[in-house]
Design a protein around this motif. Structure first.
Motif, short mmCIF file in Angstrom:
data_model
loop_
_atom_site.label_atom_id
_atom_site.label_comp_id
_atom_site.label_asym_id
_atom_site.label_seq_id
_atom_site.Cartn_x
_atom_site.Cartn_y
_atom_site.Cartn_z
N UNK A 218 0.84 -1.19 0.00
CA UNK A 218 0.00 0.00 0.00
C UNK A 218 0.88 1.24 0.00
N UNK A 219 0.28 2.32 -0.45
CA UNK A 219 1.03 3.57 -0.59
C UNK A 219 1.26 4.20 0.79
N UNK A 220 2.53 4.37 1.14
CA UNK A 220 2.87 4.98 2.44
C UNK A 220 3.57 6.32 2.24
N UNK A 221 3.59 6.79 1.00
CA UNK A 221 4.34 8.02 0.71
C UNK A 221 3.77 9.22 1.46
N UNK A 222 2.43 9.28 1.60
CA UNK A 222 1.82 10.41 2.31
C UNK A 222 2.25 10.45 3.77
N UNK A 223 2.15 9.31 4.45
CA UNK A 223 2.56 9.24 5.85
C UNK A 223 4.05 9.51 6.01
N UNK A 224 4.84 8.97 5.08
CA UNK A 224 6.29 9.16 5.16
C UNK A 224 6.65 10.63 4.95
N UNK A 225 5.98 11.30 4.01
CA UNK A 225 6.26 12.72 3.74
C UNK A 225 5.87 13.58 4.94
N UNK A 226 4.73 13.28 5.58
CA UNK A 226 4.30 14.04 6.75
C UNK A 226 5.27 13.84 7.92
N UNK A 227 5.69 12.59 8.13
CA UNK A 227 6.63 12.33 9.22
C UNK A 227 7.98 13.00 8.96
N UNK A 228 8.43 12.95 7.70
CA UNK A 228 9.70 13.58 7.36
C UNK A 228 9.64 15.09 7.57
N UNK A 229 8.50 15.70 7.22
CA UNK A 229 8.35 17.14 7.43
C UNK A 229 8.37 17.48 8.91
N UNK A 230 7.61 16.73 9.72
CA UNK A 230 7.59 16.97 11.16
C UNK A 230 8.98 16.78 11.76
N UNK A 231 9.68 15.76 11.28
CA UNK A 231 11.03 15.48 11.79
C UNK A 231 11.99 16.61 11.45
N UNK A 232 11.91 17.11 10.21
CA UNK A 232 12.79 18.21 9.79
C UNK A 232 12.48 19.50 10.56
#
Length: 292
Positions: A218-232
């Motif tokens: 399944x597509x996890x790109x949305x969750x990964x992008x949101x987590x990466x943004x919060x992390x940055x």
């Protein structure tokens, strides 16, 4: 006849001396008030320096922990470069990361100057964390500001605050292909500089050749992008907070040293003025005794 002739001149001389003494006493009172004011300022700046030194230890510890996650974040985007068949101009959202606090040197101006340089080379929308950079950027880039945040950075930032900011940017930040986070990098206890971290959107992440090599059910790109943004954002907030505390400590130390120099100068003026008043009084006493 001689006494009647001299008496008016003596009276005028005494009146002039009294006026000089009154002026001297007024000047001494003003100097005394200024000395008291500068001493109070020196006590405040010295106390603020001690508080900043205490906070800096906590800020540096939190920064070291946050930078580990930031390094992992950068590693991810370094291995998933965006490769488009038809290169196009990306929609950029600049995120200025600072705070609401003052008395910390040029910490906010550093971010504002970096944002202006970035926008001049690649135009885009603005999101701002902190009232100070917002006030500075509103003078020249008011039309580009889309969303702003305040009340962040009073204490060591948390990942919860960064997640809330990332969520608001996702909802109200408009359309963007890339977010460029401009924050202060902590170099040492005496220096800092503005640097930029790029985070791509979920769509750009899905189109990256490196990301497409992985097989996912399944597509996890949305969750990964949101987590990466919060992390940055979290990494930028914590490192910027450490740079701000360090700059505030340096600013308060310089202010205390300047206050001490001013106290020395005012004390010298006060002593000279007091000596002049005493000398005039002695001259008046000796002149009166000689006349008798």
């Amino acid at each position: 006849m001689f006494t009647r002739t001299v008496r008016p001149a003596v009276a005028l001389a005494r009146a002039a001396q009294q006026q000089q003494q009154q002026q001297g006493m007024a000047t001494l009172r003003e100097l005394e008030q200024r000395l008291k004011s500068v001493r109070n300022i020196e006590k405040i700046t010295k106390s603020m320096k001690v508080v900043a030194s205490t906070k800096l230890t906590r800020a540096e510890k939190a920064m070291r922990e946050a930078k580990k996650y930031g390094a992992a974040n950068n590693e991810l985007f370094k291995h998933v470069p965006v490769e488009e068949a038809e290169p196009k101009e990306p929609k950029i959202l600049y995120l200025a990361v600072s705070s609401d606090g003052g008395l910390c040197g040029g910490i906010h101006s550093s971010i504002s100057r970096a944002i202006k340089r970035e926008v001049a080379s690649s135009p885009g929308r603005l999101a701002i964390i902190g009232d100070k950079p917002k006030a500075q950027l509103s003078r020249s880039l008011a039309k580009d500001i889309g969303i702003s945040f305040s009340g962040v950075g009073k204490d060591v930032p948390t990942f919860g605050e960064a997640s809330a900011i990332a969520d608001e940017i996702m909802k109200k930040g408009g359309e963007w292909d890339e977010i460029r986070i401009v924050s202060n990098a902590y170099i040492s206890a005496l220096s800092y500089e503005a640097h930029t971290t790029a985070v791509i959107s979920a769509q750009a992440l899905r189109e990256a050749a490196g990301f497409q090599q992985y097989e996912m059910e399944e597509d996890v790109s949305k969750d990964l992008a949101e987590f990466a943004l919060a992390n940055a954002i979290y990494t930028a907030l914590v490192e910027g907070h450490a740079a701000e505390i360090s700059a505030r400590r340096t600013a308060m130390e310089n202010a205390s040293n300047n206050a001490l120099d001013m106290i020395g100068s005012l004390q010298l003026q006060y002593n000279r003025g007091r000596q002049a008043v005493i000398t005039n009084e002695l001259i008046d006493i000796i002149t009166g005794a000689s006349a008798l």
